[in-house]
Scaffold this motif. Structure first.
Motif, short mmCIF file in Angstrom:
data_model
loop_
_atom_site.label_atom_id
_atom_site.label_comp_id
_atom_site.label_asym_id
_atom_site.label_seq_id
_atom_site.Cartn_x
_atom_site.Cartn_y
_atom_site.Cartn_z
N PHE A 1 1.83 -2.35 7.53
CA PHE A 1 1.42 -3.74 7.73
C PHE A 1 2.63 -4.62 7.48
O PHE A 1 3.26 -4.53 6.43
CB PHE A 1 0.28 -4.14 6.79
N SER A 2 2.96 -5.47 8.44
CA SER A 2 4.13 -6.33 8.32
C SER A 2 3.75 -7.78 8.61
O SER A 2 2.98 -8.06 9.53
CB SER A 2 5.21 -5.88 9.32
N ALA A 3 4.29 -8.69 7.81
CA ALA A 3 4.04 -10.12 8.01
C ALA A 3 5.21 -10.91 7.46
O ALA A 3 6.01 -10.39 6.68
CB ALA A 3 2.74 -10.54 7.33
N GLU A 4 5.30 -12.16 7.86
CA GLU A 4 6.40 -13.00 7.37
C GLU A 4 6.11 -13.64 6.03
O GLU A 4 7.02 -14.08 5.34
CB GLU A 4 6.74 -14.07 8.42
N SER A 5 4.83 -13.73 5.66
CA SER A 5 4.49 -14.39 4.40
C SER A 5 3.93 -13.41 3.38
O SER A 5 3.25 -12.43 3.73
CB SER A 5 3.46 -15.50 4.65
N LYS A 6 4.18 -13.68 2.12
CA LYS A 6 3.65 -12.85 1.04
C LYS A 6 2.13 -12.94 0.99
O LYS A 6 1.46 -11.96 0.69
CB LYS A 6 4.26 -13.30 -0.30
N ASP A 7 1.56 -14.11 1.28
CA ASP A 7 0.12 -14.28 1.22
C ASP A 7 -0.59 -13.34 2.19
O ASP A 7 -1.61 -12.71 1.84
CB ASP A 7 -0.27 -15.73 1.53
N GLU A 8 -0.07 -13.24 3.41
CA GLU A 8 -0.68 -12.35 4.40
C GLU A 8 -0.65 -10.90 3.93
O GLU A 8 -1.63 -10.16 4.05
CB GLU A 8 0.05 -12.47 5.74
N VAL A 9 0.50 -10.51 3.40
CA VAL A 9 0.64 -9.14 2.93
C VAL A 9 -0.26 -8.88 1.73
O VAL A 9 -0.90 -7.83 1.62
CB VAL A 9 2.11 -8.83 2.58
N MET A 10 -0.35 -9.84 0.82
CA MET A 10 -1.18 -9.68 -0.37
C MET A 10 -2.64 -9.50 0.01
O MET A 10 -3.35 -8.64 -0.56
CB MET A 10 -1.03 -10.89 -1.29
N LYS A 11 -3.12 -10.28 0.95
CA LYS A 11 -4.52 -10.17 1.36
C LYS A 11 -4.83 -8.78 1.90
O LYS A 11 -5.88 -8.21 1.60
CB LYS A 11 -4.83 -11.22 2.43
N GLU A 12 -3.90 -8.22 2.67
CA GLU A 12 -4.10 -6.87 3.22
C GLU A 12 -3.94 -5.82 2.13
O GLU A 12 -4.72 -4.85 2.08
CB GLU A 12 -3.10 -6.63 4.35
N LEU A 13 -2.96 -6.00 1.27
CA LEU A 13 -2.71 -5.04 0.20
C LEU A 13 -3.92 -4.92 -0.71
O LEU A 13 -4.32 -3.81 -1.10
CB LEU A 13 -1.48 -5.48 -0.61
N GLU A 14 -4.52 -6.04 -1.05
CA GLU A 14 -5.66 -6.04 -1.98
C GLU A 14 -6.85 -5.26 -1.44
O GLU A 14 -7.66 -4.75 -2.21
CB GLU A 14 -6.06 -7.48 -2.29
N THR A 15 -6.96 -5.15 -0.14
CA THR A 15 -8.08 -4.39 0.45
C THR A 15 -7.83 -2.89 0.41
O THR A 15 -8.75 -2.11 0.65
CB THR A 15 -8.32 -4.81 1.92
N LYS A 16 -6.62 -2.49 0.14
CA LYS A 16 -6.26 -1.07 0.19
C LYS A 16 -6.13 -0.43 -1.18
O LYS A 16 -6.22 0.79 -1.31
CB LYS A 16 -4.93 -0.91 0.95
N LEU A 17 -5.89 -1.20 -2.22
CA LEU A 17 -5.58 -0.64 -3.53
C LEU A 17 -6.78 0.07 -4.16
O LEU A 17 -7.92 -0.37 -4.02
CB LEU A 17 -5.08 -1.73 -4.47
N GLN A 18 -6.46 1.15 -4.86
CA GLN A 18 -7.48 1.88 -5.61
C GLN A 18 -6.84 2.47 -6.86
O GLN A 18 -5.61 2.53 -6.99
CB GLN A 18 -8.11 2.97 -4.76
N LYS A 19 -7.65 2.90 -7.79
CA LYS A 19 -7.15 3.43 -9.05
C LYS A 19 -6.22 4.62 -8.84
O LYS A 19 -6.41 5.40 -7.92
CB LYS A 19 -8.31 3.84 -9.96
N GLU A 20 -5.21 4.69 -9.69
CA GLU A 20 -4.18 5.73 -9.72
C GLU A 20 -3.08 5.52 -8.68
O GLU A 20 -2.12 6.30 -8.63
CB GLU A 20 -4.78 7.13 -9.55
N ASP A 21 -3.17 4.47 -7.85
CA ASP A 21 -2.09 4.17 -6.92
C ASP A 21 -0.82 3.82 -7.67
O ASP A 21 -0.86 3.20 -8.75
CB ASP A 21 -2.46 2.97 -6.02
N TRP A 22 0.32 4.21 -7.09
CA TRP A 22 1.63 3.76 -7.55
C TRP A 22 2.19 2.83 -6.49
O TRP A 22 2.34 3.23 -5.33
CB TRP A 22 2.57 4.95 -7.77
N VAL A 23 2.48 1.58 -6.89
CA VAL A 23 2.90 0.56 -5.93
C VAL A 23 4.28 0.03 -6.30
O VAL A 23 4.45 -0.57 -7.37
CB VAL A 23 1.90 -0.62 -5.90
N LEU A 24 5.25 0.24 -5.44
CA LEU A 24 6.60 -0.30 -5.65
C LEU A 24 6.70 -1.65 -4.96
O LEU A 24 6.40 -1.78 -3.77
CB LEU A 24 7.65 0.64 -5.06
N VAL A 25 7.14 -2.66 -5.70
CA VAL A 25 7.35 -4.00 -5.14
C VAL A 25 8.82 -4.35 -5.30
O VAL A 25 9.34 -4.37 -6.42
CB VAL A 25 6.48 -5.06 -5.84
N LYS A 26 9.50 -4.64 -4.17
CA LYS A 26 10.95 -4.87 -4.23
C LYS A 26 11.42 -5.73 -3.08
O LYS A 26 10.91 -5.63 -1.95
CB LYS A 26 11.70 -3.54 -4.25
#
Length: 299
Positions: free
Chosen positions: A257-282
């Motif tokens: 998933f690619s977007a120009e704004s952090k808000d767009e990416v955050m909205k999509e990311l939040e729908t995918k996260l589940q327990k035990e995920d490892w998420v790198l932010v950089k």
């Protein structure tokens, strides 16, 4: 007490240019130029001084060819460090564990096991040179190893936040192509069977080669996939980081998933996260990716 001008640590990795991903001759020549310019540091070494230099891969050859001893009025020694056995100070037997990672440190006096709370080969290299320089200043190797064991990363430099069972790796202080690939490699070393997710933003100030360099990050992701180290999701923020996602989409079935704004990416990311995920932010400091981490912490 010996003066701090007696030893110099010299590493080309700080330029953020990983040669295996720099295909074009002009970019490779730029790396040689950087090496040559940084090599001027030896002119300040006194008689009996030591130049510590990365001995990994072809960086050693660059040191030998681009850092001529004729620039130095005194006589100095070059000591190589890294993760290759040809170095005077080196690490091997690297492995991940519940508390971080471990490796075996080697020098002329023997070997010792080292435990780190941070992941990544880049941190192993940092630890090796820290022990080596400490030894030169009279710090016992065992004391240096204990200090490294107690080390905890500072804010936005590899800090792991556990948020409702989700592990967020906050390395948002800054970024280069090489530091991103190092962190991606380290992402798979964290313990557990949780999914591996990368949220990457633009690396700024790369000039007209930016697209190619971002694409190189995508190439690295595919190379890792071919070794069985596959991302479960890739999110990118910004026009330049889109080159990463475009390459990955074209060469794999990794969900992107690619977007120009952090808000767009955050909205999509939040729908995918589940327990035990490892998420790198950089991403580069100017992309303010720490805001993504803060939002995840609040939720």
């Amino acid at each position: 007490m010996r003066g701090f001008d007696k030893y110099w640590c010299f590493s080309y990795w700080e330029f953020g240019l990983k040669r295996k991903h720099l295909q074009r001759k002009r970019i490779t020549n730029n790396l040689s130029f950087f090496c040559k310019e940084k090599g001027k540091i030896v002119s300040y070494l006194p008689d009996g001084g030591t130049l510590f230099a990365s001995g990994n891969g072809d960086v050693r050859q660059l040191v030998e060819t681009q850092v001529p001893s004729t620039r130095c009025k005194g006589n100095y020694k070059v000591s190589y460090y890294g993760t290759e056995s040809g170095c005077e100070y080196f690490a091997d037997e690297m492995s991940a564990n519940e508390d971080g990672q471990s490796f075996v440190y080697h020098d002329s006096e023997g070997k010792e096991k080292v435990l780190l709370s941070v992941m990544g080969t880049h941190n192993v290299n940092n630890a090796v040179i820290a022990i080596a320089i400490g030894r030169k200043y009279g710090v016992p190797v065992k004391d240096a190893i204990q200090a490294l064991k107690n080390y905890k990363p500072i804010a936005m430099r590899g800090v792991v936040h556990d948020i409702n069972g989700i592990h967020v790796v906050d390395d948002t202080y800054n970024a280069s192509p090489d530091s991103i690939t190092s962190n991606l490699h380290a992402l798979f070393d964290y313990p557990g069977n949780g999914r591996r997710i990368a949220v990457l933003a633009d690396v700024l100030e790369l000039g007209k080669d930016s697209g190619k360099l971002h694409e190189g990050i995508g190439q690295f992701i595919i190379e890792e996939q071919n070794k069985g180290r596959r991302l479960d999701y890739l999110f990118t923020v910004g026009k330049e980081a889109a080159h990463i996602s475009d390459y990955v989409k074209a060469h794999s079935d990794i969900p992107v998933f690619s977007a120009e704004s952090k808000d767009e990416v955050m909205k999509e990311l939040e729908t995918k996260l589940q327990k035990e995920d490892w998420v790198l932010v950089k991403g580069s400091r100017g992309m303010k990716m720490d805001e993504v981490v803060k939002r995840l912490i609040k939720e």
